[in-house]
Design a protein around this motif. Sequence first.
Motif, mmCIF file in Angstrom:
data_model
loop_
_atom_site.group_PDB
_atom_site.id
_atom_site.type_symbol
_atom_site.label_atom_id
_atom_site.label_comp_id
_atom_site.label_asym_id
_atom_site.label_seq_id
_atom_site.Cartn_x
_atom_site.Cartn_y
_atom_site.Cartn_z
ATOM 1 N N SER A 8 -11.045 -11.293 -41.548
ATOM 2 C CA SER A 8 -11.539 -10.998 -40.199
ATOM 3 C C SER A 8 -11.525 -9.515 -39.863
ATOM 4 O O SER A 8 -12.252 -9.076 -38.970
ATOM 5 C CB SER A 8 -10.707 -11.773 -39.160
ATOM 6 O OG SER A 8 -9.348 -11.355 -39.187
ATOM 7 N N LYS A 9 -10.706 -8.740 -40.548
ATOM 8 C CA LYS A 9 -10.600 -7.312 -40.219
ATOM 9 C C LYS A 9 -11.527 -6.421 -41.044
ATOM 10 O O LYS A 9 -11.502 -5.200 -40.865
ATOM 11 C CB LYS A 9 -9.148 -6.849 -40.400
ATOM 12 C CG LYS A 9 -8.180 -7.494 -39.412
ATOM 13 C CD LYS A 9 -8.619 -7.246 -37.980
ATOM 14 C CE LYS A 9 -7.744 -7.952 -36.969
ATOM 15 N NZ LYS A 9 -8.194 -7.722 -35.574
ATOM 16 N N ILE A 10 -12.342 -7.030 -41.895
ATOM 17 C CA ILE A 10 -13.283 -6.221 -42.680
ATOM 18 C C ILE A 10 -14.286 -5.527 -41.764
ATOM 19 O O ILE A 10 -14.534 -4.318 -41.875
ATOM 20 C CB ILE A 10 -14.002 -7.100 -43.719
ATOM 21 C CG1 ILE A 10 -13.015 -7.571 -44.795
ATOM 22 C CG2 ILE A 10 -15.169 -6.343 -44.357
ATOM 23 C CD1 ILE A 10 -13.605 -8.525 -45.806
ATOM 24 N N ASP A 11 -14.859 -6.279 -40.837
ATOM 25 C CA ASP A 11 -15.865 -5.699 -39.936
ATOM 26 C C ASP A 11 -15.240 -4.762 -38.916
ATOM 27 O O ASP A 11 -15.806 -3.704 -38.617
ATOM 28 C CB ASP A 11 -16.628 -6.817 -39.219
ATOM 29 C CG ASP A 11 -17.531 -7.604 -40.167
ATOM 30 O OD1 ASP A 11 -17.904 -7.045 -41.217
ATOM 31 O OD2 ASP A 11 -17.846 -8.767 -39.867
ATOM 32 N N SER A 12 -14.090 -5.142 -38.360
ATOM 33 C CA SER A 12 -13.473 -4.286 -37.351
ATOM 34 C C SER A 12 -13.023 -2.964 -37.958
ATOM 35 O O SER A 12 -13.094 -1.909 -37.316
ATOM 36 C CB SER A 12 -12.288 -4.999 -36.695
ATOM 37 O OG SER A 12 -11.253 -5.240 -37.639
ATOM 38 N N LEU A 14 -14.586 -1.470 -40.346
ATOM 39 C CA LEU A 14 -15.820 -0.700 -40.483
ATOM 40 C C LEU A 14 -16.222 -0.076 -39.147
ATOM 41 O O LEU A 14 -16.603 1.104 -39.087
ATOM 42 C CB LEU A 14 -16.938 -1.598 -41.017
ATOM 43 C CG LEU A 14 -18.293 -0.941 -41.248
ATOM 44 C CD1 LEU A 14 -18.178 0.190 -42.266
ATOM 45 C CD2 LEU A 14 -19.320 -1.974 -41.701
ATOM 46 N N ASP A 15 -16.131 -0.862 -38.060
ATOM 47 C CA ASP A 15 -16.473 -0.332 -36.733
ATOM 48 C C ASP A 15 -15.569 0.839 -36.357
ATOM 49 O O ASP A 15 -16.046 1.853 -35.815
ATOM 50 C CB ASP A 15 -16.352 -1.438 -35.681
ATOM 51 C CG ASP A 15 -17.416 -2.520 -35.848
ATOM 52 O OD1 ASP A 15 -18.471 -2.210 -36.448
ATOM 53 O OD2 ASP A 15 -17.182 -3.657 -35.406
ATOM 54 N N LYS A 18 -16.389 3.984 -38.319
ATOM 55 C CA LYS A 18 -17.540 4.667 -37.733
ATOM 56 C C LYS A 18 -17.151 5.381 -36.448
ATOM 57 O O LYS A 18 -17.673 6.465 -36.153
ATOM 58 C CB LYS A 18 -18.657 3.661 -37.470
ATOM 59 C CG LYS A 18 -19.319 3.141 -38.741
ATOM 60 C CD LYS A 18 -20.551 2.308 -38.450
ATOM 61 C CE LYS A 18 -20.209 0.977 -37.806
ATOM 62 N NZ LYS A 18 -21.410 0.122 -37.613
ATOM 63 N N TYR A 297 -12.196 4.228 -44.699
ATOM 64 C CA TYR A 297 -12.371 2.795 -44.470
ATOM 65 C C TYR A 297 -11.233 1.983 -45.087
ATOM 66 O O TYR A 297 -10.665 1.097 -44.434
ATOM 67 C CB TYR A 297 -13.704 2.306 -45.039
ATOM 68 C CG TYR A 297 -13.829 0.798 -44.967
ATOM 69 C CD1 TYR A 297 -14.112 0.169 -43.759
ATOM 70 C CD2 TYR A 297 -13.604 -0.002 -46.084
ATOM 71 C CE1 TYR A 297 -14.195 -1.216 -43.673
ATOM 72 C CE2 TYR A 297 -13.678 -1.375 -46.013
ATOM 73 C CZ TYR A 297 -13.970 -1.980 -44.804
ATOM 74 O OH TYR A 297 -14.030 -3.347 -44.721
ATOM 75 N N TYR A 301 -8.685 -0.277 -43.026
ATOM 76 C CA TYR A 301 -8.591 -1.713 -43.299
ATOM 77 C C TYR A 301 -7.135 -2.154 -43.388
ATOM 78 O O TYR A 301 -6.744 -3.164 -42.782
ATOM 79 C CB TYR A 301 -9.333 -2.031 -44.597
ATOM 80 C CG TYR A 301 -9.206 -3.456 -45.059
ATOM 81 C CD1 TYR A 301 -9.793 -4.497 -44.361
ATOM 82 C CD2 TYR A 301 -8.492 -3.762 -46.224
ATOM 83 C CE1 TYR A 301 -9.676 -5.812 -44.797
ATOM 84 C CE2 TYR A 301 -8.377 -5.061 -46.676
ATOM 85 C CZ TYR A 301 -8.965 -6.088 -45.960
ATOM 86 O OH TYR A 301 -8.843 -7.394 -46.390
ATOM 87 N N ASP A 327 -21.350 2.058 -31.908
ATOM 88 C CA ASP A 327 -22.330 1.055 -32.290
ATOM 89 C C ASP A 327 -23.674 1.331 -31.630
ATOM 90 O O ASP A 327 -24.725 1.188 -32.226
ATOM 91 C CB ASP A 327 -21.845 -0.346 -31.908
ATOM 92 C CG ASP A 327 -20.627 -0.747 -32.727
ATOM 93 O OD1 ASP A 327 -20.437 -0.181 -33.799
ATOM 94 O OD2 ASP A 327 -19.868 -1.616 -32.258
#
Length: 331
Positions: A8-12, A14-15, A18, A297, A301, A327
Amino acid sequence: MTEYFAFSKIDSALDKTKAVLWPFNLGIWLRLALISLFAGGITAINPFQFTGGSSDMSDFNTVMPAMGGFPDLTVVLLIILALVILFLIFGYLSSVFQFIFVDCLRTKEFRIRQYFSERVGKGARLFGFDLAVSLILILLVAVAMIALIAGFMGAGGGAMNIMFFFTMMLAIIIIAIPVALLFMLTIDFVVPIMIAKDCGVIEGWKECWNVMKRGWLQVIIYIIMKFILSVVIMIIMVIIAVIAAIIIGVPFLLAFIATIGLSSGALLSPLAVILLIAYIIILIPVVLIISVPFVTYIRMYSLEVLGAMAPEYSMTDYPDEIIAATDHSEE
Protein backbone atom coordinates in the motif's frame (compact mmCIF):
# COMPACT_ATOMS: atom_id res chain seq x y z
CA MET A 1 -8.86 -7.73 5.12
CA THR A 2 -5.33 -7.11 6.39
CA GLU A 3 -3.49 -4.21 4.76
CA TYR A 4 0.08 -5.02 3.86
CA PHE A 5 2.02 -1.80 4.03
CA ALA A 6 4.78 -3.03 1.72
CA PHE A 7 2.16 -2.93 -1.05
CA SER A 8 0.00 0.00 0.00
CA LYS A 9 2.90 2.40 0.53
CA ILE A 10 4.40 2.01 -2.94
CA ASP A 11 2.21 4.76 -4.40
CA SER A 12 2.31 7.05 -1.38
CA ALA A 13 6.11 6.86 -1.35
CA LEU A 14 6.09 7.89 -5.00
CA ASP A 15 3.76 10.84 -4.30
CA LYS A 16 5.91 12.05 -1.41
CA THR A 17 9.10 11.61 -3.44
CA LYS A 18 7.58 13.88 -6.10
CA ALA A 19 6.60 16.33 -3.35
CA VAL A 20 10.26 16.52 -2.31
CA LEU A 21 11.80 16.70 -5.78
CA TRP A 22 9.23 18.73 -7.68
CA PRO A 23 9.15 21.55 -8.70
CA PHE A 24 12.73 20.97 -9.81
CA ASN A 25 15.31 22.79 -7.70
CA LEU A 26 18.92 22.31 -8.76
CA GLY A 27 20.24 23.12 -5.28
CA ILE A 28 18.08 20.43 -3.67
CA TRP A 29 19.02 17.86 -6.31
CA LEU A 30 22.73 18.62 -5.89
CA ARG A 31 22.45 18.23 -2.12
CA LEU A 32 20.64 14.92 -2.54
CA ALA A 33 23.30 13.84 -5.03
CA LEU A 34 25.93 14.49 -2.37
CA ILE A 35 23.86 12.54 0.15
CA SER A 36 23.50 9.66 -2.31
CA LEU A 37 27.28 9.61 -2.71
CA PHE A 38 27.73 8.85 0.99
CA ALA A 39 24.42 7.40 2.22
CA GLY A 40 24.09 5.61 -1.10
CA GLY A 41 21.22 3.17 -0.70
CA ILE A 42 20.91 1.14 -3.89
CA THR A 43 23.09 3.48 -5.94
CA ALA A 44 26.12 3.99 -3.72
CA ILE A 45 29.16 5.03 -5.71
CA ASN A 46 32.29 4.41 -3.69
CA PRO A 47 34.92 7.05 -4.52
CA PHE A 48 37.56 5.07 -2.66
CA GLN A 49 37.84 2.15 -5.04
CA PHE A 50 41.45 1.63 -5.98
CA THR A 51 42.33 -0.42 -9.03
CA GLY A 52 45.87 -1.37 -9.87
CA GLY A 53 47.37 -0.34 -13.15
CA SER A 54 50.17 -2.46 -14.52
CA SER A 55 51.28 -5.48 -12.57
CA ASP A 56 54.88 -4.69 -13.53
CA MET A 57 56.48 -3.08 -10.47
CA SER A 58 59.90 -2.55 -12.05
CA ASP A 59 59.38 1.16 -12.68
CA PHE A 60 58.07 1.65 -9.16
CA ASN A 61 61.04 -0.15 -7.65
CA THR A 62 63.48 1.92 -9.65
CA VAL A 63 61.84 5.20 -8.69
CA MET A 64 61.51 4.51 -4.95
CA PRO A 65 65.25 4.26 -4.21
CA ALA A 66 65.73 7.64 -5.86
CA MET A 67 63.18 9.06 -3.43
CA GLY A 68 65.00 7.71 -0.41
CA GLY A 69 63.59 4.23 -0.73
CA PHE A 70 61.31 2.10 1.43
CA PRO A 71 61.46 -1.63 1.86
CA ASP A 72 58.81 -3.34 -0.24
CA LEU A 73 56.99 -4.66 2.82
CA THR A 74 56.88 -1.19 4.35
CA VAL A 75 55.36 0.25 1.19
CA VAL A 76 52.70 -2.45 1.13
CA LEU A 77 51.87 -1.88 4.80
CA LEU A 78 51.64 1.87 4.26
CA ILE A 79 49.30 1.39 1.33
CA ILE A 80 47.13 -1.01 3.36
CA LEU A 81 47.09 1.45 6.27
CA ALA A 82 46.08 4.31 3.96
CA LEU A 83 43.27 2.21 2.46
CA VAL A 84 42.02 1.22 5.91
CA ILE A 85 42.03 4.86 7.06
CA LEU A 86 40.13 5.96 3.93
CA PHE A 87 37.67 3.12 4.41
CA LEU A 88 37.06 4.12 8.04
CA ILE A 89 36.62 7.79 7.15
CA PHE A 90 34.17 6.98 4.38
CA GLY A 91 32.33 4.52 6.62
CA TYR A 92 31.92 7.13 9.35
CA LEU A 93 30.72 9.78 6.88
CA SER A 94 28.29 7.26 5.42
CA SER A 95 26.85 6.62 8.89
CA VAL A 96 26.37 10.33 9.56
CA PHE A 97 24.76 10.87 6.16
CA GLN A 98 22.20 8.15 6.89
CA PHE A 99 20.78 10.46 9.57
CA ILE A 100 21.15 13.54 7.38
CA PHE A 101 19.13 11.82 4.65
CA VAL A 102 16.25 11.10 7.01
CA ASP A 103 16.43 14.63 8.46
CA CYS A 104 16.20 16.14 4.98
CA LEU A 105 13.20 14.01 4.01
CA ARG A 106 11.57 14.58 7.40
CA THR A 107 11.78 18.37 7.34
CA LYS A 108 12.08 19.03 3.58
CA GLU A 109 14.88 21.40 4.52
CA PHE A 110 18.19 20.40 2.98
CA ARG A 111 20.66 21.87 5.46
CA ILE A 112 23.51 19.41 5.24
CA ARG A 113 26.02 21.33 7.36
CA GLN A 114 23.53 21.97 10.16
CA TYR A 115 22.34 18.37 10.23
CA PHE A 116 25.91 17.08 10.04
CA SER A 117 26.90 18.95 13.21
CA GLU A 118 23.78 17.62 14.94
CA ARG A 119 24.31 13.99 13.92
CA VAL A 120 28.04 13.40 14.43
CA GLY A 121 27.36 11.60 17.72
CA LYS A 122 24.63 9.32 16.38
CA GLY A 123 26.73 8.72 13.28
CA ALA A 124 29.63 7.59 15.46
CA ARG A 125 27.35 5.17 17.33
CA LEU A 126 25.97 3.75 14.11
CA PHE A 127 29.46 3.45 12.65
CA GLY A 128 30.69 1.65 15.77
CA PHE A 129 27.77 -0.76 15.57
CA ASP A 130 28.36 -1.46 11.86
CA LEU A 131 32.07 -1.91 12.44
CA ALA A 132 31.51 -4.37 15.30
CA VAL A 133 29.05 -6.41 13.21
CA SER A 134 31.45 -6.35 10.25
CA LEU A 135 34.31 -7.61 12.39
CA ILE A 136 32.15 -10.43 13.72
CA LEU A 137 31.18 -11.32 10.15
CA ILE A 138 34.84 -11.29 9.07
CA LEU A 139 35.72 -13.53 12.02
CA LEU A 140 32.96 -16.00 11.17
CA VAL A 141 33.97 -16.07 7.51
CA ALA A 142 37.61 -16.52 8.50
CA VAL A 143 36.67 -19.51 10.67
CA ALA A 144 34.72 -20.98 7.77
CA MET A 145 37.64 -20.44 5.40
CA ILE A 146 40.10 -22.03 7.84
CA ALA A 147 37.81 -25.03 8.07
CA LEU A 148 37.66 -25.06 4.26
CA ILE A 149 41.45 -25.04 3.97
CA ALA A 150 41.73 -27.73 6.61
CA GLY A 151 39.25 -29.80 4.65
CA PHE A 152 41.28 -29.51 1.48
CA MET A 153 44.40 -30.50 3.37
CA GLY A 154 42.67 -33.60 4.67
CA ALA A 155 42.93 -37.06 3.25
CA GLY A 156 39.58 -36.93 1.48
CA GLY A 157 39.36 -37.47 -2.25
CA GLY A 158 38.46 -34.95 -4.94
CA ALA A 159 34.75 -35.55 -4.65
CA MET A 160 34.85 -35.04 -0.88
CA ASN A 161 36.81 -31.82 -1.31
CA ILE A 162 34.30 -30.46 -3.81
CA MET A 163 31.38 -31.32 -1.54
CA PHE A 164 33.18 -29.76 1.41
CA PHE A 165 33.88 -26.63 -0.65
CA PHE A 166 30.22 -26.13 -1.54
CA THR A 167 29.22 -26.84 2.04
CA MET A 168 31.50 -24.06 3.27
CA MET A 169 30.24 -21.67 0.57
CA LEU A 170 26.70 -22.42 1.70
CA ALA A 171 27.72 -21.80 5.30
CA ILE A 172 29.21 -18.43 4.35
CA ILE A 173 26.01 -17.47 2.52
CA ILE A 174 23.92 -18.53 5.51
CA ILE A 175 26.10 -16.29 7.69
CA ALA A 176 26.07 -13.34 5.27
CA ILE A 177 22.31 -13.14 4.59
CA PRO A 178 21.22 -12.43 8.21
CA VAL A 179 24.02 -9.87 8.53
CA ALA A 180 22.89 -8.16 5.32
CA LEU A 181 19.32 -8.05 6.65
CA LEU A 182 20.61 -6.68 9.95
CA PHE A 183 22.39 -3.83 8.14
CA MET A 184 19.33 -3.11 5.98
CA LEU A 185 16.87 -3.00 8.86
CA THR A 186 19.27 -0.87 10.89
CA ILE A 187 19.35 1.77 8.16
CA ASP A 188 15.67 1.51 7.20
CA PHE A 189 14.05 1.33 10.64
CA VAL A 190 16.55 1.84 13.47
CA VAL A 191 18.01 5.11 12.16
CA PRO A 192 14.59 6.86 12.07
CA ILE A 193 13.77 5.45 15.50
CA MET A 194 17.07 6.80 16.86
CA ILE A 195 16.11 10.24 15.53
CA ALA A 196 12.56 10.09 16.91
CA LYS A 197 13.59 8.79 20.35
CA ASP A 198 16.97 10.55 20.48
CA CYS A 199 18.61 7.30 21.54
CA GLY A 200 21.53 5.05 20.66
CA VAL A 201 21.70 2.04 18.37
CA ILE A 202 21.02 -0.64 20.99
CA GLU A 203 17.95 1.12 22.40
CA GLY A 204 16.83 1.86 18.86
CA TRP A 205 17.12 -1.82 17.97
CA LYS A 206 15.16 -2.82 21.08
CA GLU A 207 12.31 -0.55 20.02
CA CYS A 208 12.60 -1.71 16.42
CA TRP A 209 12.38 -5.32 17.60
CA ASN A 210 9.16 -4.51 19.48
CA VAL A 211 7.73 -2.92 16.34
CA MET A 212 8.71 -5.90 14.20
CA LYS A 213 7.27 -8.38 16.70
CA ARG A 214 3.90 -6.64 16.43
CA GLY A 215 3.97 -7.00 12.64
CA TRP A 216 6.44 -9.72 11.75
CA LEU A 217 4.54 -10.65 8.60
CA GLN A 218 4.60 -7.02 7.51
CA VAL A 219 8.39 -7.04 7.88
CA ILE A 220 8.83 -10.23 5.86
CA ILE A 221 6.70 -8.89 3.02
CA TYR A 222 8.56 -5.58 3.21
CA ILE A 223 11.94 -7.30 2.86
CA ILE A 224 10.75 -9.23 -0.20
CA MET A 225 9.14 -6.17 -1.79
CA LYS A 226 12.12 -3.93 -1.14
CA PHE A 227 14.40 -6.47 -2.80
CA ILE A 228 12.13 -6.58 -5.87
CA LEU A 229 11.79 -2.80 -6.02
CA SER A 230 15.53 -2.33 -5.59
CA VAL A 231 16.31 -4.69 -8.48
CA VAL A 232 13.76 -3.02 -10.77
CA ILE A 233 14.89 0.48 -9.82
CA MET A 234 18.54 -0.44 -10.26
CA ILE A 235 17.90 -1.80 -13.76
CA ILE A 236 16.02 1.36 -14.77
CA MET A 237 18.68 3.63 -13.28
CA VAL A 238 21.53 1.75 -14.95
CA ILE A 239 19.81 1.97 -18.33
CA ILE A 240 19.35 5.73 -17.96
CA ALA A 241 22.92 6.15 -16.71
CA VAL A 242 24.32 4.17 -19.67
CA ILE A 243 22.31 6.30 -22.13
CA ALA A 244 23.62 9.46 -20.44
CA ALA A 245 27.18 8.09 -20.52
CA ILE A 246 26.89 7.42 -24.26
CA ILE A 247 25.45 10.88 -25.00
CA ILE A 248 28.13 12.61 -22.93
CA GLY A 249 30.83 10.38 -24.42
CA VAL A 250 30.11 11.15 -28.10
CA PRO A 251 31.98 14.51 -28.22
CA PHE A 252 34.82 13.05 -26.17
CA LEU A 253 35.03 10.08 -28.55
CA LEU A 254 35.21 12.39 -31.56
CA ALA A 255 37.90 14.43 -29.84
CA PHE A 256 39.78 11.21 -28.99
CA ILE A 257 39.69 10.10 -32.62
CA ALA A 258 41.12 13.48 -33.56
CA THR A 259 43.95 13.07 -31.03
CA ILE A 260 44.99 9.79 -32.64
CA GLY A 261 45.83 11.67 -35.82
CA LEU A 262 47.65 14.39 -33.90
CA SER A 263 49.72 11.86 -31.95
CA SER A 264 50.82 9.75 -34.93
CA GLY A 265 48.40 6.92 -34.17
CA ALA A 266 49.25 6.56 -30.47
CA LEU A 267 46.13 5.53 -28.56
CA LEU A 268 47.33 6.62 -25.11
CA SER A 269 48.64 10.11 -25.74
CA PRO A 270 48.68 12.75 -22.97
CA LEU A 271 45.78 14.53 -24.68
CA ALA A 272 43.75 11.29 -24.73
CA VAL A 273 44.38 10.82 -21.00
CA ILE A 274 43.20 14.38 -20.34
CA LEU A 275 40.03 13.72 -22.36
CA LEU A 276 39.37 10.53 -20.38
CA ILE A 277 39.83 12.32 -17.05
CA ALA A 278 37.55 15.17 -18.18
CA TYR A 279 34.91 12.64 -19.27
CA ILE A 280 34.99 10.88 -15.89
CA ILE A 281 34.84 14.20 -14.01
CA ILE A 282 31.71 15.18 -15.96
CA LEU A 283 30.10 11.72 -15.86
CA ILE A 284 30.28 11.13 -12.10
CA PRO A 285 28.10 14.11 -11.03
CA VAL A 286 25.69 13.38 -13.88
CA VAL A 287 25.24 9.79 -12.68
CA LEU A 288 24.82 11.03 -9.10
CA ILE A 289 22.09 13.44 -10.19
CA ILE A 290 20.40 10.67 -12.16
CA SER A 291 20.42 8.56 -8.99
CA VAL A 292 18.63 11.21 -6.92
CA PRO A 293 14.98 10.24 -7.60
CA PHE A 294 15.74 6.53 -7.30
CA VAL A 295 17.65 6.80 -4.01
CA THR A 296 15.07 9.22 -2.62
CA TYR A 297 12.17 6.95 -3.55
CA ILE A 298 13.62 3.79 -2.01
CA ARG A 299 14.43 5.69 1.20
CA MET A 300 10.98 7.28 1.26
CA TYR A 301 9.44 3.84 0.79
CA SER A 302 11.13 2.44 3.89
CA LEU A 303 10.11 5.49 5.94
CA GLU A 304 6.53 5.14 4.77
CA VAL A 305 6.38 1.45 5.75
CA LEU A 306 7.89 2.18 9.17
CA GLY A 307 5.43 5.04 9.72
CA ALA A 308 2.52 2.74 8.85
CA MET A 309 3.75 -0.02 11.17
CA ALA A 310 4.49 2.41 14.03
CA PRO A 311 2.81 5.83 13.57
CA GLU A 312 4.84 7.26 16.46
CA TYR A 313 7.91 6.95 14.24
CA SER A 314 6.40 8.45 11.11
CA MET A 315 8.88 10.78 9.42
CA THR A 316 6.98 11.85 6.32
CA ASP A 317 3.69 13.35 7.49
CA TYR A 318 3.70 16.10 4.89
CA PRO A 319 0.66 18.40 4.70
CA ASP A 320 -1.87 17.09 2.20
CA GLU A 321 -1.85 20.35 0.25
CA ILE A 322 1.85 19.90 -0.57
CA ILE A 323 1.28 16.47 -2.11
CA ALA A 324 -1.89 17.66 -3.83
CA ALA A 325 -0.03 20.62 -5.33
CA THR A 326 2.64 18.27 -6.65
CA ASP A 327 0.07 16.00 -8.27
CA HIS A 328 -1.79 19.00 -9.71
CA SER A 329 1.40 20.37 -11.28
CA GLU A 330 1.56 17.34 -13.56
CA GLU A 331 -1.98 17.70 -14.92
